[in-house]
Motif scaffolding. Structure first.
Motif, PDB file in Angstrom:
ATOM      1  N   LEU A 109       0.023   2.094 -18.947  1.00 21.72           N
ATOM      2  CA  LEU A 109      -0.967   2.891 -18.244  1.00 21.72           C
ATOM      3  C   LEU A 109      -0.806   2.685 -16.743  1.00 21.72           C
ATOM      4  N   PRO A 110      -0.973   3.749 -15.958  1.00 25.48           N
ATOM      5  CA  PRO A 110      -0.807   3.614 -14.505  1.00 25.48           C
ATOM      6  C   PRO A 110      -2.012   2.962 -13.849  1.00 25.48           C
ATOM      7  N   PHE A 111      -1.753   2.172 -12.822  1.00 29.03           N
ATOM      8  CA  PHE A 111      -2.821   1.622 -11.997  1.00 29.03           C
ATOM      9  C   PHE A 111      -3.274   2.693 -11.009  1.00 29.03           C
ATOM     10  N   THR A 112      -4.593   2.827 -10.829  1.00 28.83           N
ATOM     11  CA  THR A 112      -5.090   3.743  -9.821  1.00 28.83           C
ATOM     12  C   THR A 112      -4.783   3.196  -8.430  1.00 28.83           C
ATOM     13  N   THR A 113      -4.970   4.026  -7.425  1.00 30.53           N
ATOM     14  CA  THR A 113      -4.727   3.592  -6.051  1.00 30.53           C
ATOM     15  C   THR A 113      -5.595   2.399  -5.697  1.00 30.53           C
ATOM     16  N   ARG A 114      -6.846   2.430  -6.132  1.00 33.33           N
ATOM     17  CA  ARG A 114      -7.743   1.304  -5.821  1.00 33.33           C
ATOM     18  C   ARG A 114      -7.313   0.036  -6.561  1.00 33.33           C
ATOM     19  N   ALA A 115      -6.828   0.161  -7.783  1.00 33.03           N
ATOM     20  CA  ALA A 115      -6.362  -1.011  -8.512  1.00 33.03           C
ATOM     21  C   ALA A 115      -5.141  -1.614  -7.833  1.00 33.03           C
ATOM     22  N   LYS A 116      -4.250  -0.772  -7.351  1.00 36.00           N
ATOM     23  CA  LYS A 116      -3.086  -1.272  -6.617  1.00 36.00           C
ATOM     24  C   LYS A 116      -3.512  -1.980  -5.337  1.00 36.00           C
ATOM     25  N   LYS A 117      -4.523  -1.434  -4.683  1.00 36.91           N
ATOM     26  CA  LYS A 117      -5.041  -2.086  -3.472  1.00 36.91           C
ATOM     27  C   LYS A 117      -5.613  -3.454  -3.816  1.00 36.91           C
ATOM     28  N   CYS A 118      -6.266  -3.568  -4.963  1.00 28.80           N
ATOM     29  CA  CYS A 118      -6.798  -4.866  -5.390  1.00 28.80           C
ATOM     30  C   CYS A 118      -5.680  -5.877  -5.567  1.00 28.80           C
ATOM     31  N   LEU A 119      -4.554  -5.448  -6.146  1.00 29.32           N
ATOM     32  CA  LEU A 119      -3.430  -6.357  -6.333  1.00 29.32           C
ATOM     33  C   LEU A 119      -2.849  -6.780  -4.986  1.00 29.32           C
ATOM     34  N   GLU A 120      -2.806  -5.849  -4.053  1.00 29.05           N
ATOM     35  CA  GLU A 120      -2.338  -6.199  -2.709  1.00 29.05           C
ATOM     36  C   GLU A 120      -3.261  -7.236  -2.071  1.00 29.05           C
ATOM     37  N   LEU A 121      -4.564  -7.017  -2.194  1.00 31.39           N
ATOM     38  CA  LEU A 121      -5.524  -7.964  -1.620  1.00 31.39           C
ATOM     39  C   LEU A 121      -5.457  -9.315  -2.333  1.00 31.39           C
ATOM     40  N   THR A 122      -5.124  -9.293  -3.625  1.00 31.19           N
ATOM     41  CA  THR A 122      -4.963 -10.534  -4.377  1.00 31.19           C
ATOM     42  C   THR A 122      -3.874 -11.409  -3.761  1.00 31.19           C
ATOM     43  N   VAL A 123      -2.740 -10.787  -3.454  1.00 33.84           N
ATOM     44  CA  VAL A 123      -1.636 -11.538  -2.854  1.00 33.84           C
ATOM     45  C   VAL A 123      -2.014 -12.020  -1.454  1.00 33.84           C
ATOM     46  N   ARG A 124      -2.750 -11.199  -0.726  1.00 38.34           N
ATOM     47  CA  ARG A 124      -3.182 -11.610   0.616  1.00 38.34           C
ATOM     48  C   ARG A 124      -4.101 -12.831   0.542  1.00 38.34           C
ATOM     49  N   GLU A 125      -4.961 -12.872  -0.474  1.00 33.93           N
ATOM     50  CA  GLU A 125      -5.857 -14.017  -0.644  1.00 33.93           C
ATOM     51  C   GLU A 125      -5.055 -15.289  -0.894  1.00 33.93           C
ATOM     52  N   ALA A 126      -4.047 -15.200  -1.760  1.00 34.55           N
ATOM     53  CA  ALA A 126      -3.214 -16.372  -2.044  1.00 34.55           C
ATOM     54  C   ALA A 126      -2.439 -16.810  -0.803  1.00 34.55           C
ATOM     55  N   LYS A 127      -1.913 -15.844  -0.079  1.00 40.41           N
ATOM     56  CA  LYS A 127      -1.141 -16.170   1.125  1.00 40.41           C
ATOM     57  C   LYS A 127      -2.028 -16.813   2.174  1.00 40.41           C
ATOM     58  N   ALA A 128      -3.236 -16.291   2.366  1.00 41.02           N
ATOM     59  CA  ALA A 128      -4.144 -16.823   3.382  1.00 41.02           C
ATOM     60  C   ALA A 128      -4.528 -18.267   3.090  1.00 41.02           C
ATOM     61  N   ARG A 129      -4.520 -18.643   1.820  1.00 43.41           N
ATOM     62  CA  ARG A 129      -4.885 -20.010   1.437  1.00 43.41           C
ATOM     63  C   ARG A 129      -3.669 -20.905   1.226  1.00 43.41           C
ATOM     64  N   HIS A 130      -2.478 -20.383   1.551  1.00 44.48           N
ATOM     65  CA  HIS A 130      -1.225 -21.143   1.442  1.00 44.48           C
ATOM     66  C   HIS A 130      -1.014 -21.659   0.022  1.00 44.48           C
ATOM     67  N   GLU A 131      -1.432 -20.849  -0.961  1.00 41.23           N
ATOM     68  CA  GLU A 131      -1.241 -21.212  -2.351  1.00 41.23           C
ATOM     69  C   GLU A 131       0.154 -20.814  -2.799  1.00 41.23           C
TER      70      GLU A 131
END
Length: 242
Positions: free
Chosen positions: A174-196
Motif C-alpha cells: 500500500l502506498p504511503f500518503t504524502t503526510r505519512a512520508k513526511k512523518c517518516l522524514e521527521l522520524t529520521v530528523r528526530e533521531a539525528k537531532a538526538r545523535h541516536e
C-alpha cells in the motif's frame, strides 16, 4: 537501506500500520494508521501513550468514525472533519450522499486514482527521506553493521483490531500518503537531532505527532491530548530513563 536503521519494534510499527490500513479497507497508509500501530507498541513510549488515553481501541474508533471503512475512504483521507465542521460542512453527510450516488466499485477506482498502487520498492521508508538525511542514515547503518552480524528478522505478528472492511484482507503493498512520508522524514530528523544510532518507536511517535494536518491532530484532540503534550511526556520519560 534506511529500514535497517529501524529497531525491530519500529519495523513492526511500520509493517503493522500497513496491515491496519488493509484491514480497514483503506488503500493507502496515512499518519492515522501509524498512530494506530504505535498505540499498540510496548516499551516506555507505549506506556506514555496509554497513560494519556491513546489506546488501540480508542484510536481505531476515531479513525473509523472520521474516515469510515472500505476502498472509497481514500477520497476523504486528507480532509479534516473538525475544520470542515467549523465552516458548516458536515463531512459525514457529504460522504453518505456520495456513497449513495456511486457504487463501491466506482468509489474504489476513484480512491485508487488518488492513491495509486506503488511498486514494491516504494514500500521502503527511505524513499520518503531527503538525500541529506539519507546520507546520514547510510553512515549510521555502516557503523552499526560494522559491530554486529546480520540476523534474520523475527516474524512480525499480524495486526488485529475490532473493525474489518467487507472483503478486506491484510495488505502490505500500500502506498504511503504524502503526510505519512513526511512523518517518516521527521522520524529520521528526530533521531539525528538526538545523535541516536538507531530509529526507534519513540522517534516514530515524535515525528508523527509533529504533523499539523490530516486525522492525527483531531484524533488526539478527541482523546483529550495533543501533539505538544505527548511530546513533553515522551521526552520526560526518556530523560528519566537516561
Amino acid at each position: 537501506m534506511m529500514f535497517e536503521l529501524f529497531t525491530p519494534e519500529a519495523r513492526t510499527v511500520v509493517v503493522q500500520a500497513q496491515q491496519h490500513a488493509g484491514r480497514l479497507g483503506h488503500r493507502y497508509v496515512g499518519p492515522e494508521h501509524l498512530l494506530l500501530s504505535v498505540a499498540s507498541a510496548g516499551g516506555p513510549v507505549g506506556v506514555v501513550l496509554r497513560d494519556n488515553g491513546i489506546t488501540p481501541d480508542r484510536v481505531e474508533e476515531e479513525i473509523v468514525r472520521r474516515g469510515g471503512l472500505g476502498g472509497g475512504t481514500g477520497l476523504f483521507s486528507d480532509l479534516d472533519q473538525d475544520a470542515l465542521a467549523a465552516i458548516g460542512i458536515d463531512l459525514d453527510a457529504v460522504r453518505a450522499r456520495i456513497e449513495a450516488a456511486f457504487s463501491p466499485e466506482v468509489l474504489t477506482r476513484a480512491a485508487e486514482t488518488l492513491h495509486p498502487q506503488p511498486r514494491p520498492s516504494r514500500l521502503n521508508p527511505r524513499r520518503a527521506i531527503p538525500p541529506g538525511l539519507r546520507r546520514w542514515a547510510q553512515r549510521r547503518r555502516l557503523a552499526l553493521t560494522a559491530h554486529r552480524g546480520r540476523a534474520l528478522p523475527a516474524p512480525i505478528p499480524p495486526a488485529t483490531g475490532r473493525y474489518h472492511a467487507p472483503g478486506a484482507a491484510t495488505r502490505t503493498h500500500l502506498p504511503f500518503t504524502t503526510r505519512a512520508k513526511k512523518c517518516l522524514e521527521l522520524t529520521v530528523r528526530e533521531a539525528k537531532a538526538r545523535h541516536e544510532q538507531h530509529i526507534g518507536v519513540e522517534h516514530l511517535v515524535l515525528g508523527l505527532i509533529r504533523t499539523n494536518g490530516g486525522l492525527v491532530p483531531s484524533v488526539l484532540l478527541a482523546l483529550g491530548t495533543s501533539g505538544p503534550l505527548l511530546r513533553t511526556a515522551i521526552l520526560d520519560r526518556y530523560r528519566q530513563a537516561g
